[in-house]
Design a protein around this motif. Structure first.
Motif, short mmCIF file in Angstrom:
data_model
loop_
_atom_site.label_atom_id
_atom_site.label_comp_id
_atom_site.label_asym_id
_atom_site.label_seq_id
_atom_site.Cartn_x
_atom_site.Cartn_y
_atom_site.Cartn_z
N LEU A 28 0.85 -1.18 0.00
CA LEU A 28 0.00 0.00 0.00
C LEU A 28 0.89 1.24 0.00
CD1 LEU A 28 -3.08 0.50 0.19
CD2 LEU A 28 -2.77 0.79 2.65
N VAL A 29 0.72 2.07 -1.05
CA VAL A 29 1.58 3.25 -1.19
C VAL A 29 0.72 4.47 -1.58
CG1 VAL A 29 3.61 1.90 -1.86
CG2 VAL A 29 2.11 2.81 -3.64
N ASP A 30 1.33 5.65 -1.41
CA ASP A 30 0.67 6.89 -1.84
C ASP A 30 1.02 7.16 -3.30
OD1 ASP A 30 3.27 8.01 -1.87
OD2 ASP A 30 2.97 9.10 0.01
N ASP A 31 0.65 8.34 -3.78
CA ASP A 31 0.91 8.68 -5.18
C ASP A 31 2.39 8.82 -5.51
OD1 ASP A 31 -1.75 8.58 -5.83
OD2 ASP A 31 -2.08 10.73 -5.54
N ASN A 32 3.22 9.00 -4.48
CA ASN A 32 4.66 9.11 -4.68
C ASN A 32 5.38 7.78 -4.47
OD1 ASN A 32 4.57 11.94 -5.17
ND2 ASN A 32 4.27 12.24 -2.97
N LYS A 33 4.58 6.70 -4.40
CA LYS A 33 5.10 5.33 -4.21
C LYS A 33 5.77 5.14 -2.84
CE LYS A 33 4.40 3.91 -8.58
NZ LYS A 33 3.12 4.42 -8.90
N LYS A 34 5.39 5.97 -1.87
CA LYS A 34 5.89 5.84 -0.49
C LYS A 34 4.89 4.99 0.29
CE LYS A 34 9.07 9.27 -0.66
NZ LYS A 34 10.33 8.95 -1.14
N PRO A 35 5.39 4.02 1.07
CA PRO A 35 4.49 3.19 1.87
C PRO A 35 3.60 4.05 2.77
CG PRO A 35 6.71 2.28 1.90
CD PRO A 35 6.80 3.63 1.24
N VAL A 36 2.35 3.61 2.90
CA VAL A 36 1.38 4.31 3.74
C VAL A 36 1.21 3.52 5.03
CG1 VAL A 36 -1.00 5.12 3.91
CG2 VAL A 36 0.18 5.19 1.71
N GLY A 37 1.58 4.14 6.13
CA GLY A 37 1.48 3.49 7.43
C GLY A 37 0.24 3.90 8.19
N GLN A 38 0.08 3.33 9.36
CA GLN A 38 -1.10 3.58 10.19
C GLN A 38 -1.22 5.05 10.58
OE1 GLN A 38 -3.49 1.38 10.62
NE2 GLN A 38 -4.68 2.92 11.72
N ALA A 39 -0.10 5.70 10.89
CA ALA A 39 -0.15 7.12 11.29
C ALA A 39 -0.70 7.98 10.16
CB ALA A 39 1.24 7.60 11.70
N ALA A 40 -0.29 7.71 8.93
CA ALA A 40 -0.79 8.48 7.78
C ALA A 40 -2.27 8.25 7.58
CB ALA A 40 -0.01 8.12 6.52
N LEU A 41 -2.73 7.02 7.76
CA LEU A 41 -4.14 6.71 7.60
C LEU A 41 -4.97 7.40 8.69
CD1 LEU A 41 -3.87 2.94 6.65
CD2 LEU A 41 -4.28 4.88 5.13
N GLU A 42 -4.44 7.49 9.90
CA GLU A 42 -5.14 8.20 10.97
C GLU A 42 -5.24 9.69 10.66
OE1 GLU A 42 -3.27 7.12 14.68
OE2 GLU A 42 -3.79 5.01 14.39
N ARG A 43 -4.19 10.27 10.08
CA ARG A 43 -4.24 11.68 9.69
C ARG A 43 -5.31 11.91 8.62
NH1 ARG A 43 1.33 11.20 10.16
NH2 ARG A 43 1.60 10.95 7.92
N ILE A 44 -5.39 11.00 7.67
CA ILE A 44 -6.42 11.10 6.63
C ILE A 44 -7.80 11.03 7.27
CG2 ILE A 44 -7.46 9.94 4.64
CD1 ILE A 44 -4.56 9.04 3.90
N GLY A 45 -7.98 10.12 8.22
CA GLY A 45 -9.27 10.00 8.91
C GLY A 45 -9.65 11.29 9.61
N LYS A 46 -8.70 11.95 10.24
CA LYS A 46 -8.96 13.23 10.92
C LYS A 46 -9.31 14.33 9.91
CE LYS A 46 -6.55 12.35 15.20
NZ LYS A 46 -7.71 11.68 15.73
N GLN A 47 -8.62 14.33 8.76
CA GLN A 47 -8.96 15.30 7.70
C GLN A 47 -10.39 15.08 7.22
OE1 GLN A 47 -5.51 14.34 5.14
NE2 GLN A 47 -5.28 16.57 4.95
N LEU A 48 -10.77 13.82 7.07
CA LEU A 48 -12.12 13.51 6.63
C LEU A 48 -13.16 14.01 7.63
CD1 LEU A 48 -11.82 9.92 5.13
CD2 LEU A 48 -12.09 12.08 3.93
N GLU A 49 -12.88 13.85 8.91
CA GLU A 49 -13.80 14.35 9.94
C GLU A 49 -14.03 15.84 9.79
OE1 GLU A 49 -12.33 13.22 13.81
OE2 GLU A 49 -12.36 11.09 13.29
N ARG A 50 -12.95 16.59 9.52
CA ARG A 50 -13.08 18.04 9.33
C ARG A 50 -13.89 18.37 8.07
NH1 ARG A 50 -7.78 17.74 11.41
NH2 ARG A 50 -6.83 17.75 9.36
N ILE A 51 -13.65 17.63 6.99
CA ILE A 51 -14.39 17.86 5.75
C ILE A 51 -15.88 17.55 5.97
CG2 ILE A 51 -14.76 17.00 3.40
CD1 ILE A 51 -11.67 16.69 3.23
N TYR A 52 -16.16 16.41 6.60
CA TYR A 52 -17.56 16.05 6.85
C TYR A 52 -18.25 17.10 7.71
CZ TYR A 52 -16.35 11.35 5.10
OH TYR A 52 -15.95 10.30 4.34
N ALA A 53 -17.57 17.61 8.74
CA ALA A 53 -18.15 18.64 9.61
C ALA A 53 -18.42 19.92 8.82
CB ALA A 53 -17.23 18.91 10.80
N ALA A 54 -17.48 20.31 7.95
CA ALA A 54 -17.66 21.52 7.15
C ALA A 54 -18.85 21.36 6.21
CB ALA A 54 -16.39 21.82 6.35
#
Length: 155
Positions: free
Chosen positions: A111-137
């Motif tokens: 599992l990698v991002d668009d730059n072919k860098k591995p995506v770890g649990q911390a990055a996925l948690e950050r994405i989840g927090k961004q989604l919460e902000r978008i959903y609230a907005a």
């Protein structure tokens, strides 16, 4: 406002061995995950109302075609989440992540991002927090993610 929340998230699963992913295996995994192949060559997981939760596209930018899946091989696939159009909930993001991880494990990929860098649990948690902000907005503007209004606005 629309530009701020019109976000698509793509997680790539890339082949790590010398062998690319077989189309027949991709189809079996997609169908087992509740996705259906559309006429446009994209596998989609839909909710009970027929709205897209997430999709699976070929990493080669070529559409998946039913007649070609038997012989298709590809070095990567991308699991896409169209944030404003998908139902805005933690369970939507969890389904999306679970499917991406299932592909990663079943295909022996990474599992990698668009730059072919591995995506770890911390990055996925950050994405989840961004989604919460978008959903609230979106909620605060009276346009919940995945609602009929969001479907029309972000078509």
């Amino acid at each position: 406002f629309c530009a701020e929340v019109d976000v698509q998230i793509g997680l790539n699963v890339i082949a790590t061995a010398t062998q690319p992913f077989a189309g027949t295996k991709l189809r079996a995994l997609a169908e087992a995950g509740g996705l259906h192949l559309g006429g446009d060559g994209v596998f989609r997981r839909l909710d009970d109302q027929g709205h897209e939760i997430f999709s699976l596209v070929n990493g080669d930018d070529a559409p998946f075609r039913p007649e070609a899946l038997r012989t298709l091989t590809t070095p990567a696939v991308t699991v896409m989440l169209d944030v404003p159009r998908a139902p805005g909930s933690a369970s939507t993001f969890r389904l999306y992540l679970d499917f991406a991880h299932q592909l990663e494990q079943a295909l022996g990929g990474m599992l990698v991002d668009d730059n072919k860098k591995p995506v770890g649990q911390a990055a996925l948690e950050r994405i989840g927090k961004q989604l919460e902000r978008i959903y609230a907005a979106m909620e605060s503007r009276g346009i919940p993610a995945g609602s009929p209004a969001a479907q029309r606005l972000f078509a």
